[in-house]
Write an enzyme that holds these catalytic residues in place. Structure first.
Site, PDB file in Angstrom:
ATOM      1  N   GLU A  84       6.004  -3.796  11.626  1.00 13.33           N
ATOM      2  CA  GLU A  84       4.797  -2.961  11.674  1.00 13.33           C
ATOM      3  C   GLU A  84       3.724  -3.738  10.945  1.00 13.33           C
ATOM      4  OE1 GLU A  84       4.367  -0.317  13.348  1.00 13.33           O
ATOM      5  OE2 GLU A  84       6.418   0.262  13.820  1.00 13.33           O
ATOM      6  N   ASN A 115       0.789  -1.237   0.000  1.00  8.63           N
ATOM      7  CA  ASN A 115       0.000   0.000   0.000  1.00  8.63           C
ATOM      8  C   ASN A 115       0.822   1.288   0.000  1.00  8.63           C
ATOM      9  OD1 ASN A 115       0.733  -0.515   2.630  1.00  8.63           O
ATOM     10  ND2 ASN A 115      -1.210   0.108   3.521  1.00  8.63           N
ATOM     11  N   CYS A 135      -2.922   0.920   6.940  1.00  8.94           N
ATOM     12  CA  CYS A 135      -2.835   0.260   8.250  1.00  8.94           C
ATOM     13  C   CYS A 135      -3.505   1.133   9.297  1.00  8.94           C
ATOM     14  CB  CYS A 135      -1.388  -0.001   8.606  1.00  8.94           C
ATOM     15  SG  CYS A 135      -0.372   1.475   8.578  1.00  8.94           S
TER      16      CYS A 135
END
Ligand SMILES: NC(=O)c1ccc[n+]([C@@H]2O[C@H](COP(=O)([O-])OP(=O)(O)OC[C@H]3O[C@@H](n4cnc5c(N)ncnc54)[C@H](O)[C@@H]3O)[C@@H](O)[C@H]2O)c1
Length: 497
Positions: free
Chosen positions: A265, A170, A299
């Site tokens: 992450e 992304n 996210c």
């Protein structure tokens, strides 16, 4: 250097791209390529090399050798090369953004913003690195009981070695440079394993780095199927740190990796708690921006709204009014909602929506999907037995849970395996702070949507959302280890001024 032709070197044929190792662009000896499917057309748009295990091993060897030279390059020169890299990347931001539009269906203007933000991130990291690495610590021994002042300790930061950088689809440019820049300023080598969707933008980025004149072998970009070369890379004894951003894959990587620092992450299910005294228009704007930007594939997207029942109708209708105004279509036309990254992702989102429908949730818009394009949905009266209350859709569908007490909202946030960010809307700052303290998530935003950035802010997830912390300063620190040198004096010495 200006113009598109500068990238000819990275092409292995029309729409087929080489990989980068030892300072050169090469085709893989596998003779195989991996297709990149355009999410908008569902047709192959680019091909990248399917690298072999042997090619991975060679990259690691070159990185190890080049890192020794780079670590002996003065810090100001490392910073200067990074600034040059940022300038070249900026020059090519529009053409690299064009790759993002085709590979990940991010709209044109957001794609340009991603590349420009990445240039700023590189320059900021170079500057921050100079400041952080210029300073060490000086300790004396007599502060610890029983010691005289006869030992001086000099503490400094040294590089780790070879950093493996794995960004997600992304933000394939921004989340690549957020790993590459801190790794390089601290004197490390980097191997980039770009995501398949976004790989071509990543390779262009690496070519800008190549043009900036980093030593041969210091940085490489390996492409191929995660399932074929992923384990080899992440379990390779020559890798000294993994910086990964992505989904649950990160959990399995962290279990397999050796005794090396990990910066992970992972996903998020960011809860937005809206209290009775909130500015509901502000909350609605942030919910729409936070929940539907890049079709919810962030996210830090708002992934569940927990609103106090007494204001729920007003908030929901304000959100619905704004959802109506979102344009839906192709990324080339700069639409707000563009196709999600893959057919499997669209199917997954549809599964969550169907489950909510079957279990009685209220739909404020009709479900509509064409290929990977999904129209934005606000799903109301969601209950904890629905999958969408807990799972990350990564699409333009947003669940609303109506809560009777603040504790219910806090519980929903804390009972989730994900704990990346969260947000609270209220005019009462005391309440906001107390709720923020009670929400067990990496970052809580007060009166604003969750967000990664500005890029020098710390950014981290708790529980299944990650290990360690990102953000420029934290990334620089994670990519170094401490080394100390102790001077043992023949006797105690107290400085007299
Ligand atoms: N917390 C954050 O900072 C952050 C930021 C953006 C995205 N994300 C998360 O990323 C996810 C979406 O991205 P995605 O679909 O690209 O994630 P993903 O986990 O499927 O892939 C991430 C990366 O891992 C690679 N990979 C896959 N299998 C591998 C293996 N076995 N070994 C090594 N590498 C492997 C992929 O090629 C890709 O580069 C979402 O869950 C989202 O929340 C998190």
């Amino acid at each position: 250097m200006a113009g598109q032709n500068v990238f000819n070197e990275i092409l292995a044929g029309e729409d087929t791209f080489k990989f980068y190792t030892d300072g050169e662009w090469k085709t893989s000896t596998s003779g195989k390529t991996v297709n990149i499917i355009n999410p908008s057309t569902l047709k192959p748009v680019f091909k990248v090399q399917a690298c072999t295990q042997d090619e991975v091993n060679k990259c690691v060897d070159s990185a190890k050798a080049a890192q020794k030279i780079w670590a002996k390059t003065p810090l100001w020169k490392r910073a200067e090369t990074l600034h040059r890299f940022a300038a070249i990347l900026r020059e090519h931001s529009v053409s690299i953004a064009g790759c993002l539009v085709k590979e990940i269906a991010k709209c044109q203007k957001d794609s340009v913003t991603e590349v420009v933000r990445s240039c700023d991130l590189i320059s900021y990291t170079a500057e921050e690195g100079i400041r952080i690495l210029a300073q060490g610590k000086f300790l004396v021994s007599d502060s610890f009981p029983g010691n005289e002042r006869n030992k001086y300790c000099l503490e400094s930061k040294i590089p780790l070695g070879v950093i493996l950088a794995i960004p997600p689809f992304n933000y394939p440019v921004n989340l690549a440079v957020s790993k590459i820049a801190p790794a390089l300023i601290t004197g490390n080598a980097v191997i980039l394993k770009p995501p398949t969707q976004g790989a071509v933008a990543g390779l262009h980025l690496i070519h800008c780095l190549h043009l900036a004149g980093f030593p041969k072998g210091l940085v490489s970009a390996i492409t191929g199927k995660g399932s074929e070369i992923g384990d080899l890379l992440t379990m390779h004894p020559g890798i000294n740190c993994i910086s990964f951003t992505g989904g649950d894959t990160g959990i399995s990587i962290s279990k397999k990796a050796g005794m090396i620092p990990l910066q992970m992450e992972l996903g998020g299910k960011d809860a937005c708690i809206v209290l009775e005294d909130a500015d509901l228009d502000l909350a609605a704007s942030n919910i729409v921006k936070g929940g539907y930007s890049y079709s919810g594939q962030r996210c830090t997207a708002v992934k569940v709204v927990c609103v106090m029942e007494s204001v729920a109708d007003t908030l929901v209708s304000a959100v619905n009014e704004k959802v109506k105004k979102l344009s839906v279509g192709m990324p080339e036309k700069n639409c707000d909602i563009t196709p999600v990254v893959s057919e499997s992702s669209a199917n997954f989102i549809q599964g969550l929506v169907e489950d909510a429908k079957e279990k009685g949730a209220t739909f404020h818009q009709e479900w509509k999907r064409e290929g990977n394009l999904i129209w934005p949905l606000l799903i109301d009266h969601v209950r904890p037995d629905m999958r969408i209350a807990w799972e990350e859709p990564f699409g333009p569908v947003l669940p609303v849970i109506r809560i009777k007490t603040i504790e219910e909202g806090i519980h929903h946030c804390n009972a989730n395996n994900f704990a990346l960010q969260g947000c609270i809307f209220t005019r009462d700052i005391n309440k906001a702070i107390m709720i923020s303290d009670a929400m067990e998530s990496g970052t809580i935003q007060i009166n604003g949507a969750p967000a990664r950035g500005p890029d020098h802010f710390p950014f981290q997830g708790l529980r299944d959302s990650g290990i360690g912390s990102q953000g420029i300063i934290n990334s620089i620190n994670i990519m170094c280890k401490v080394k100390s040198t102790v001077i043992n004096l023949p006797g105690p010495s107290y400085t007299m001024g």
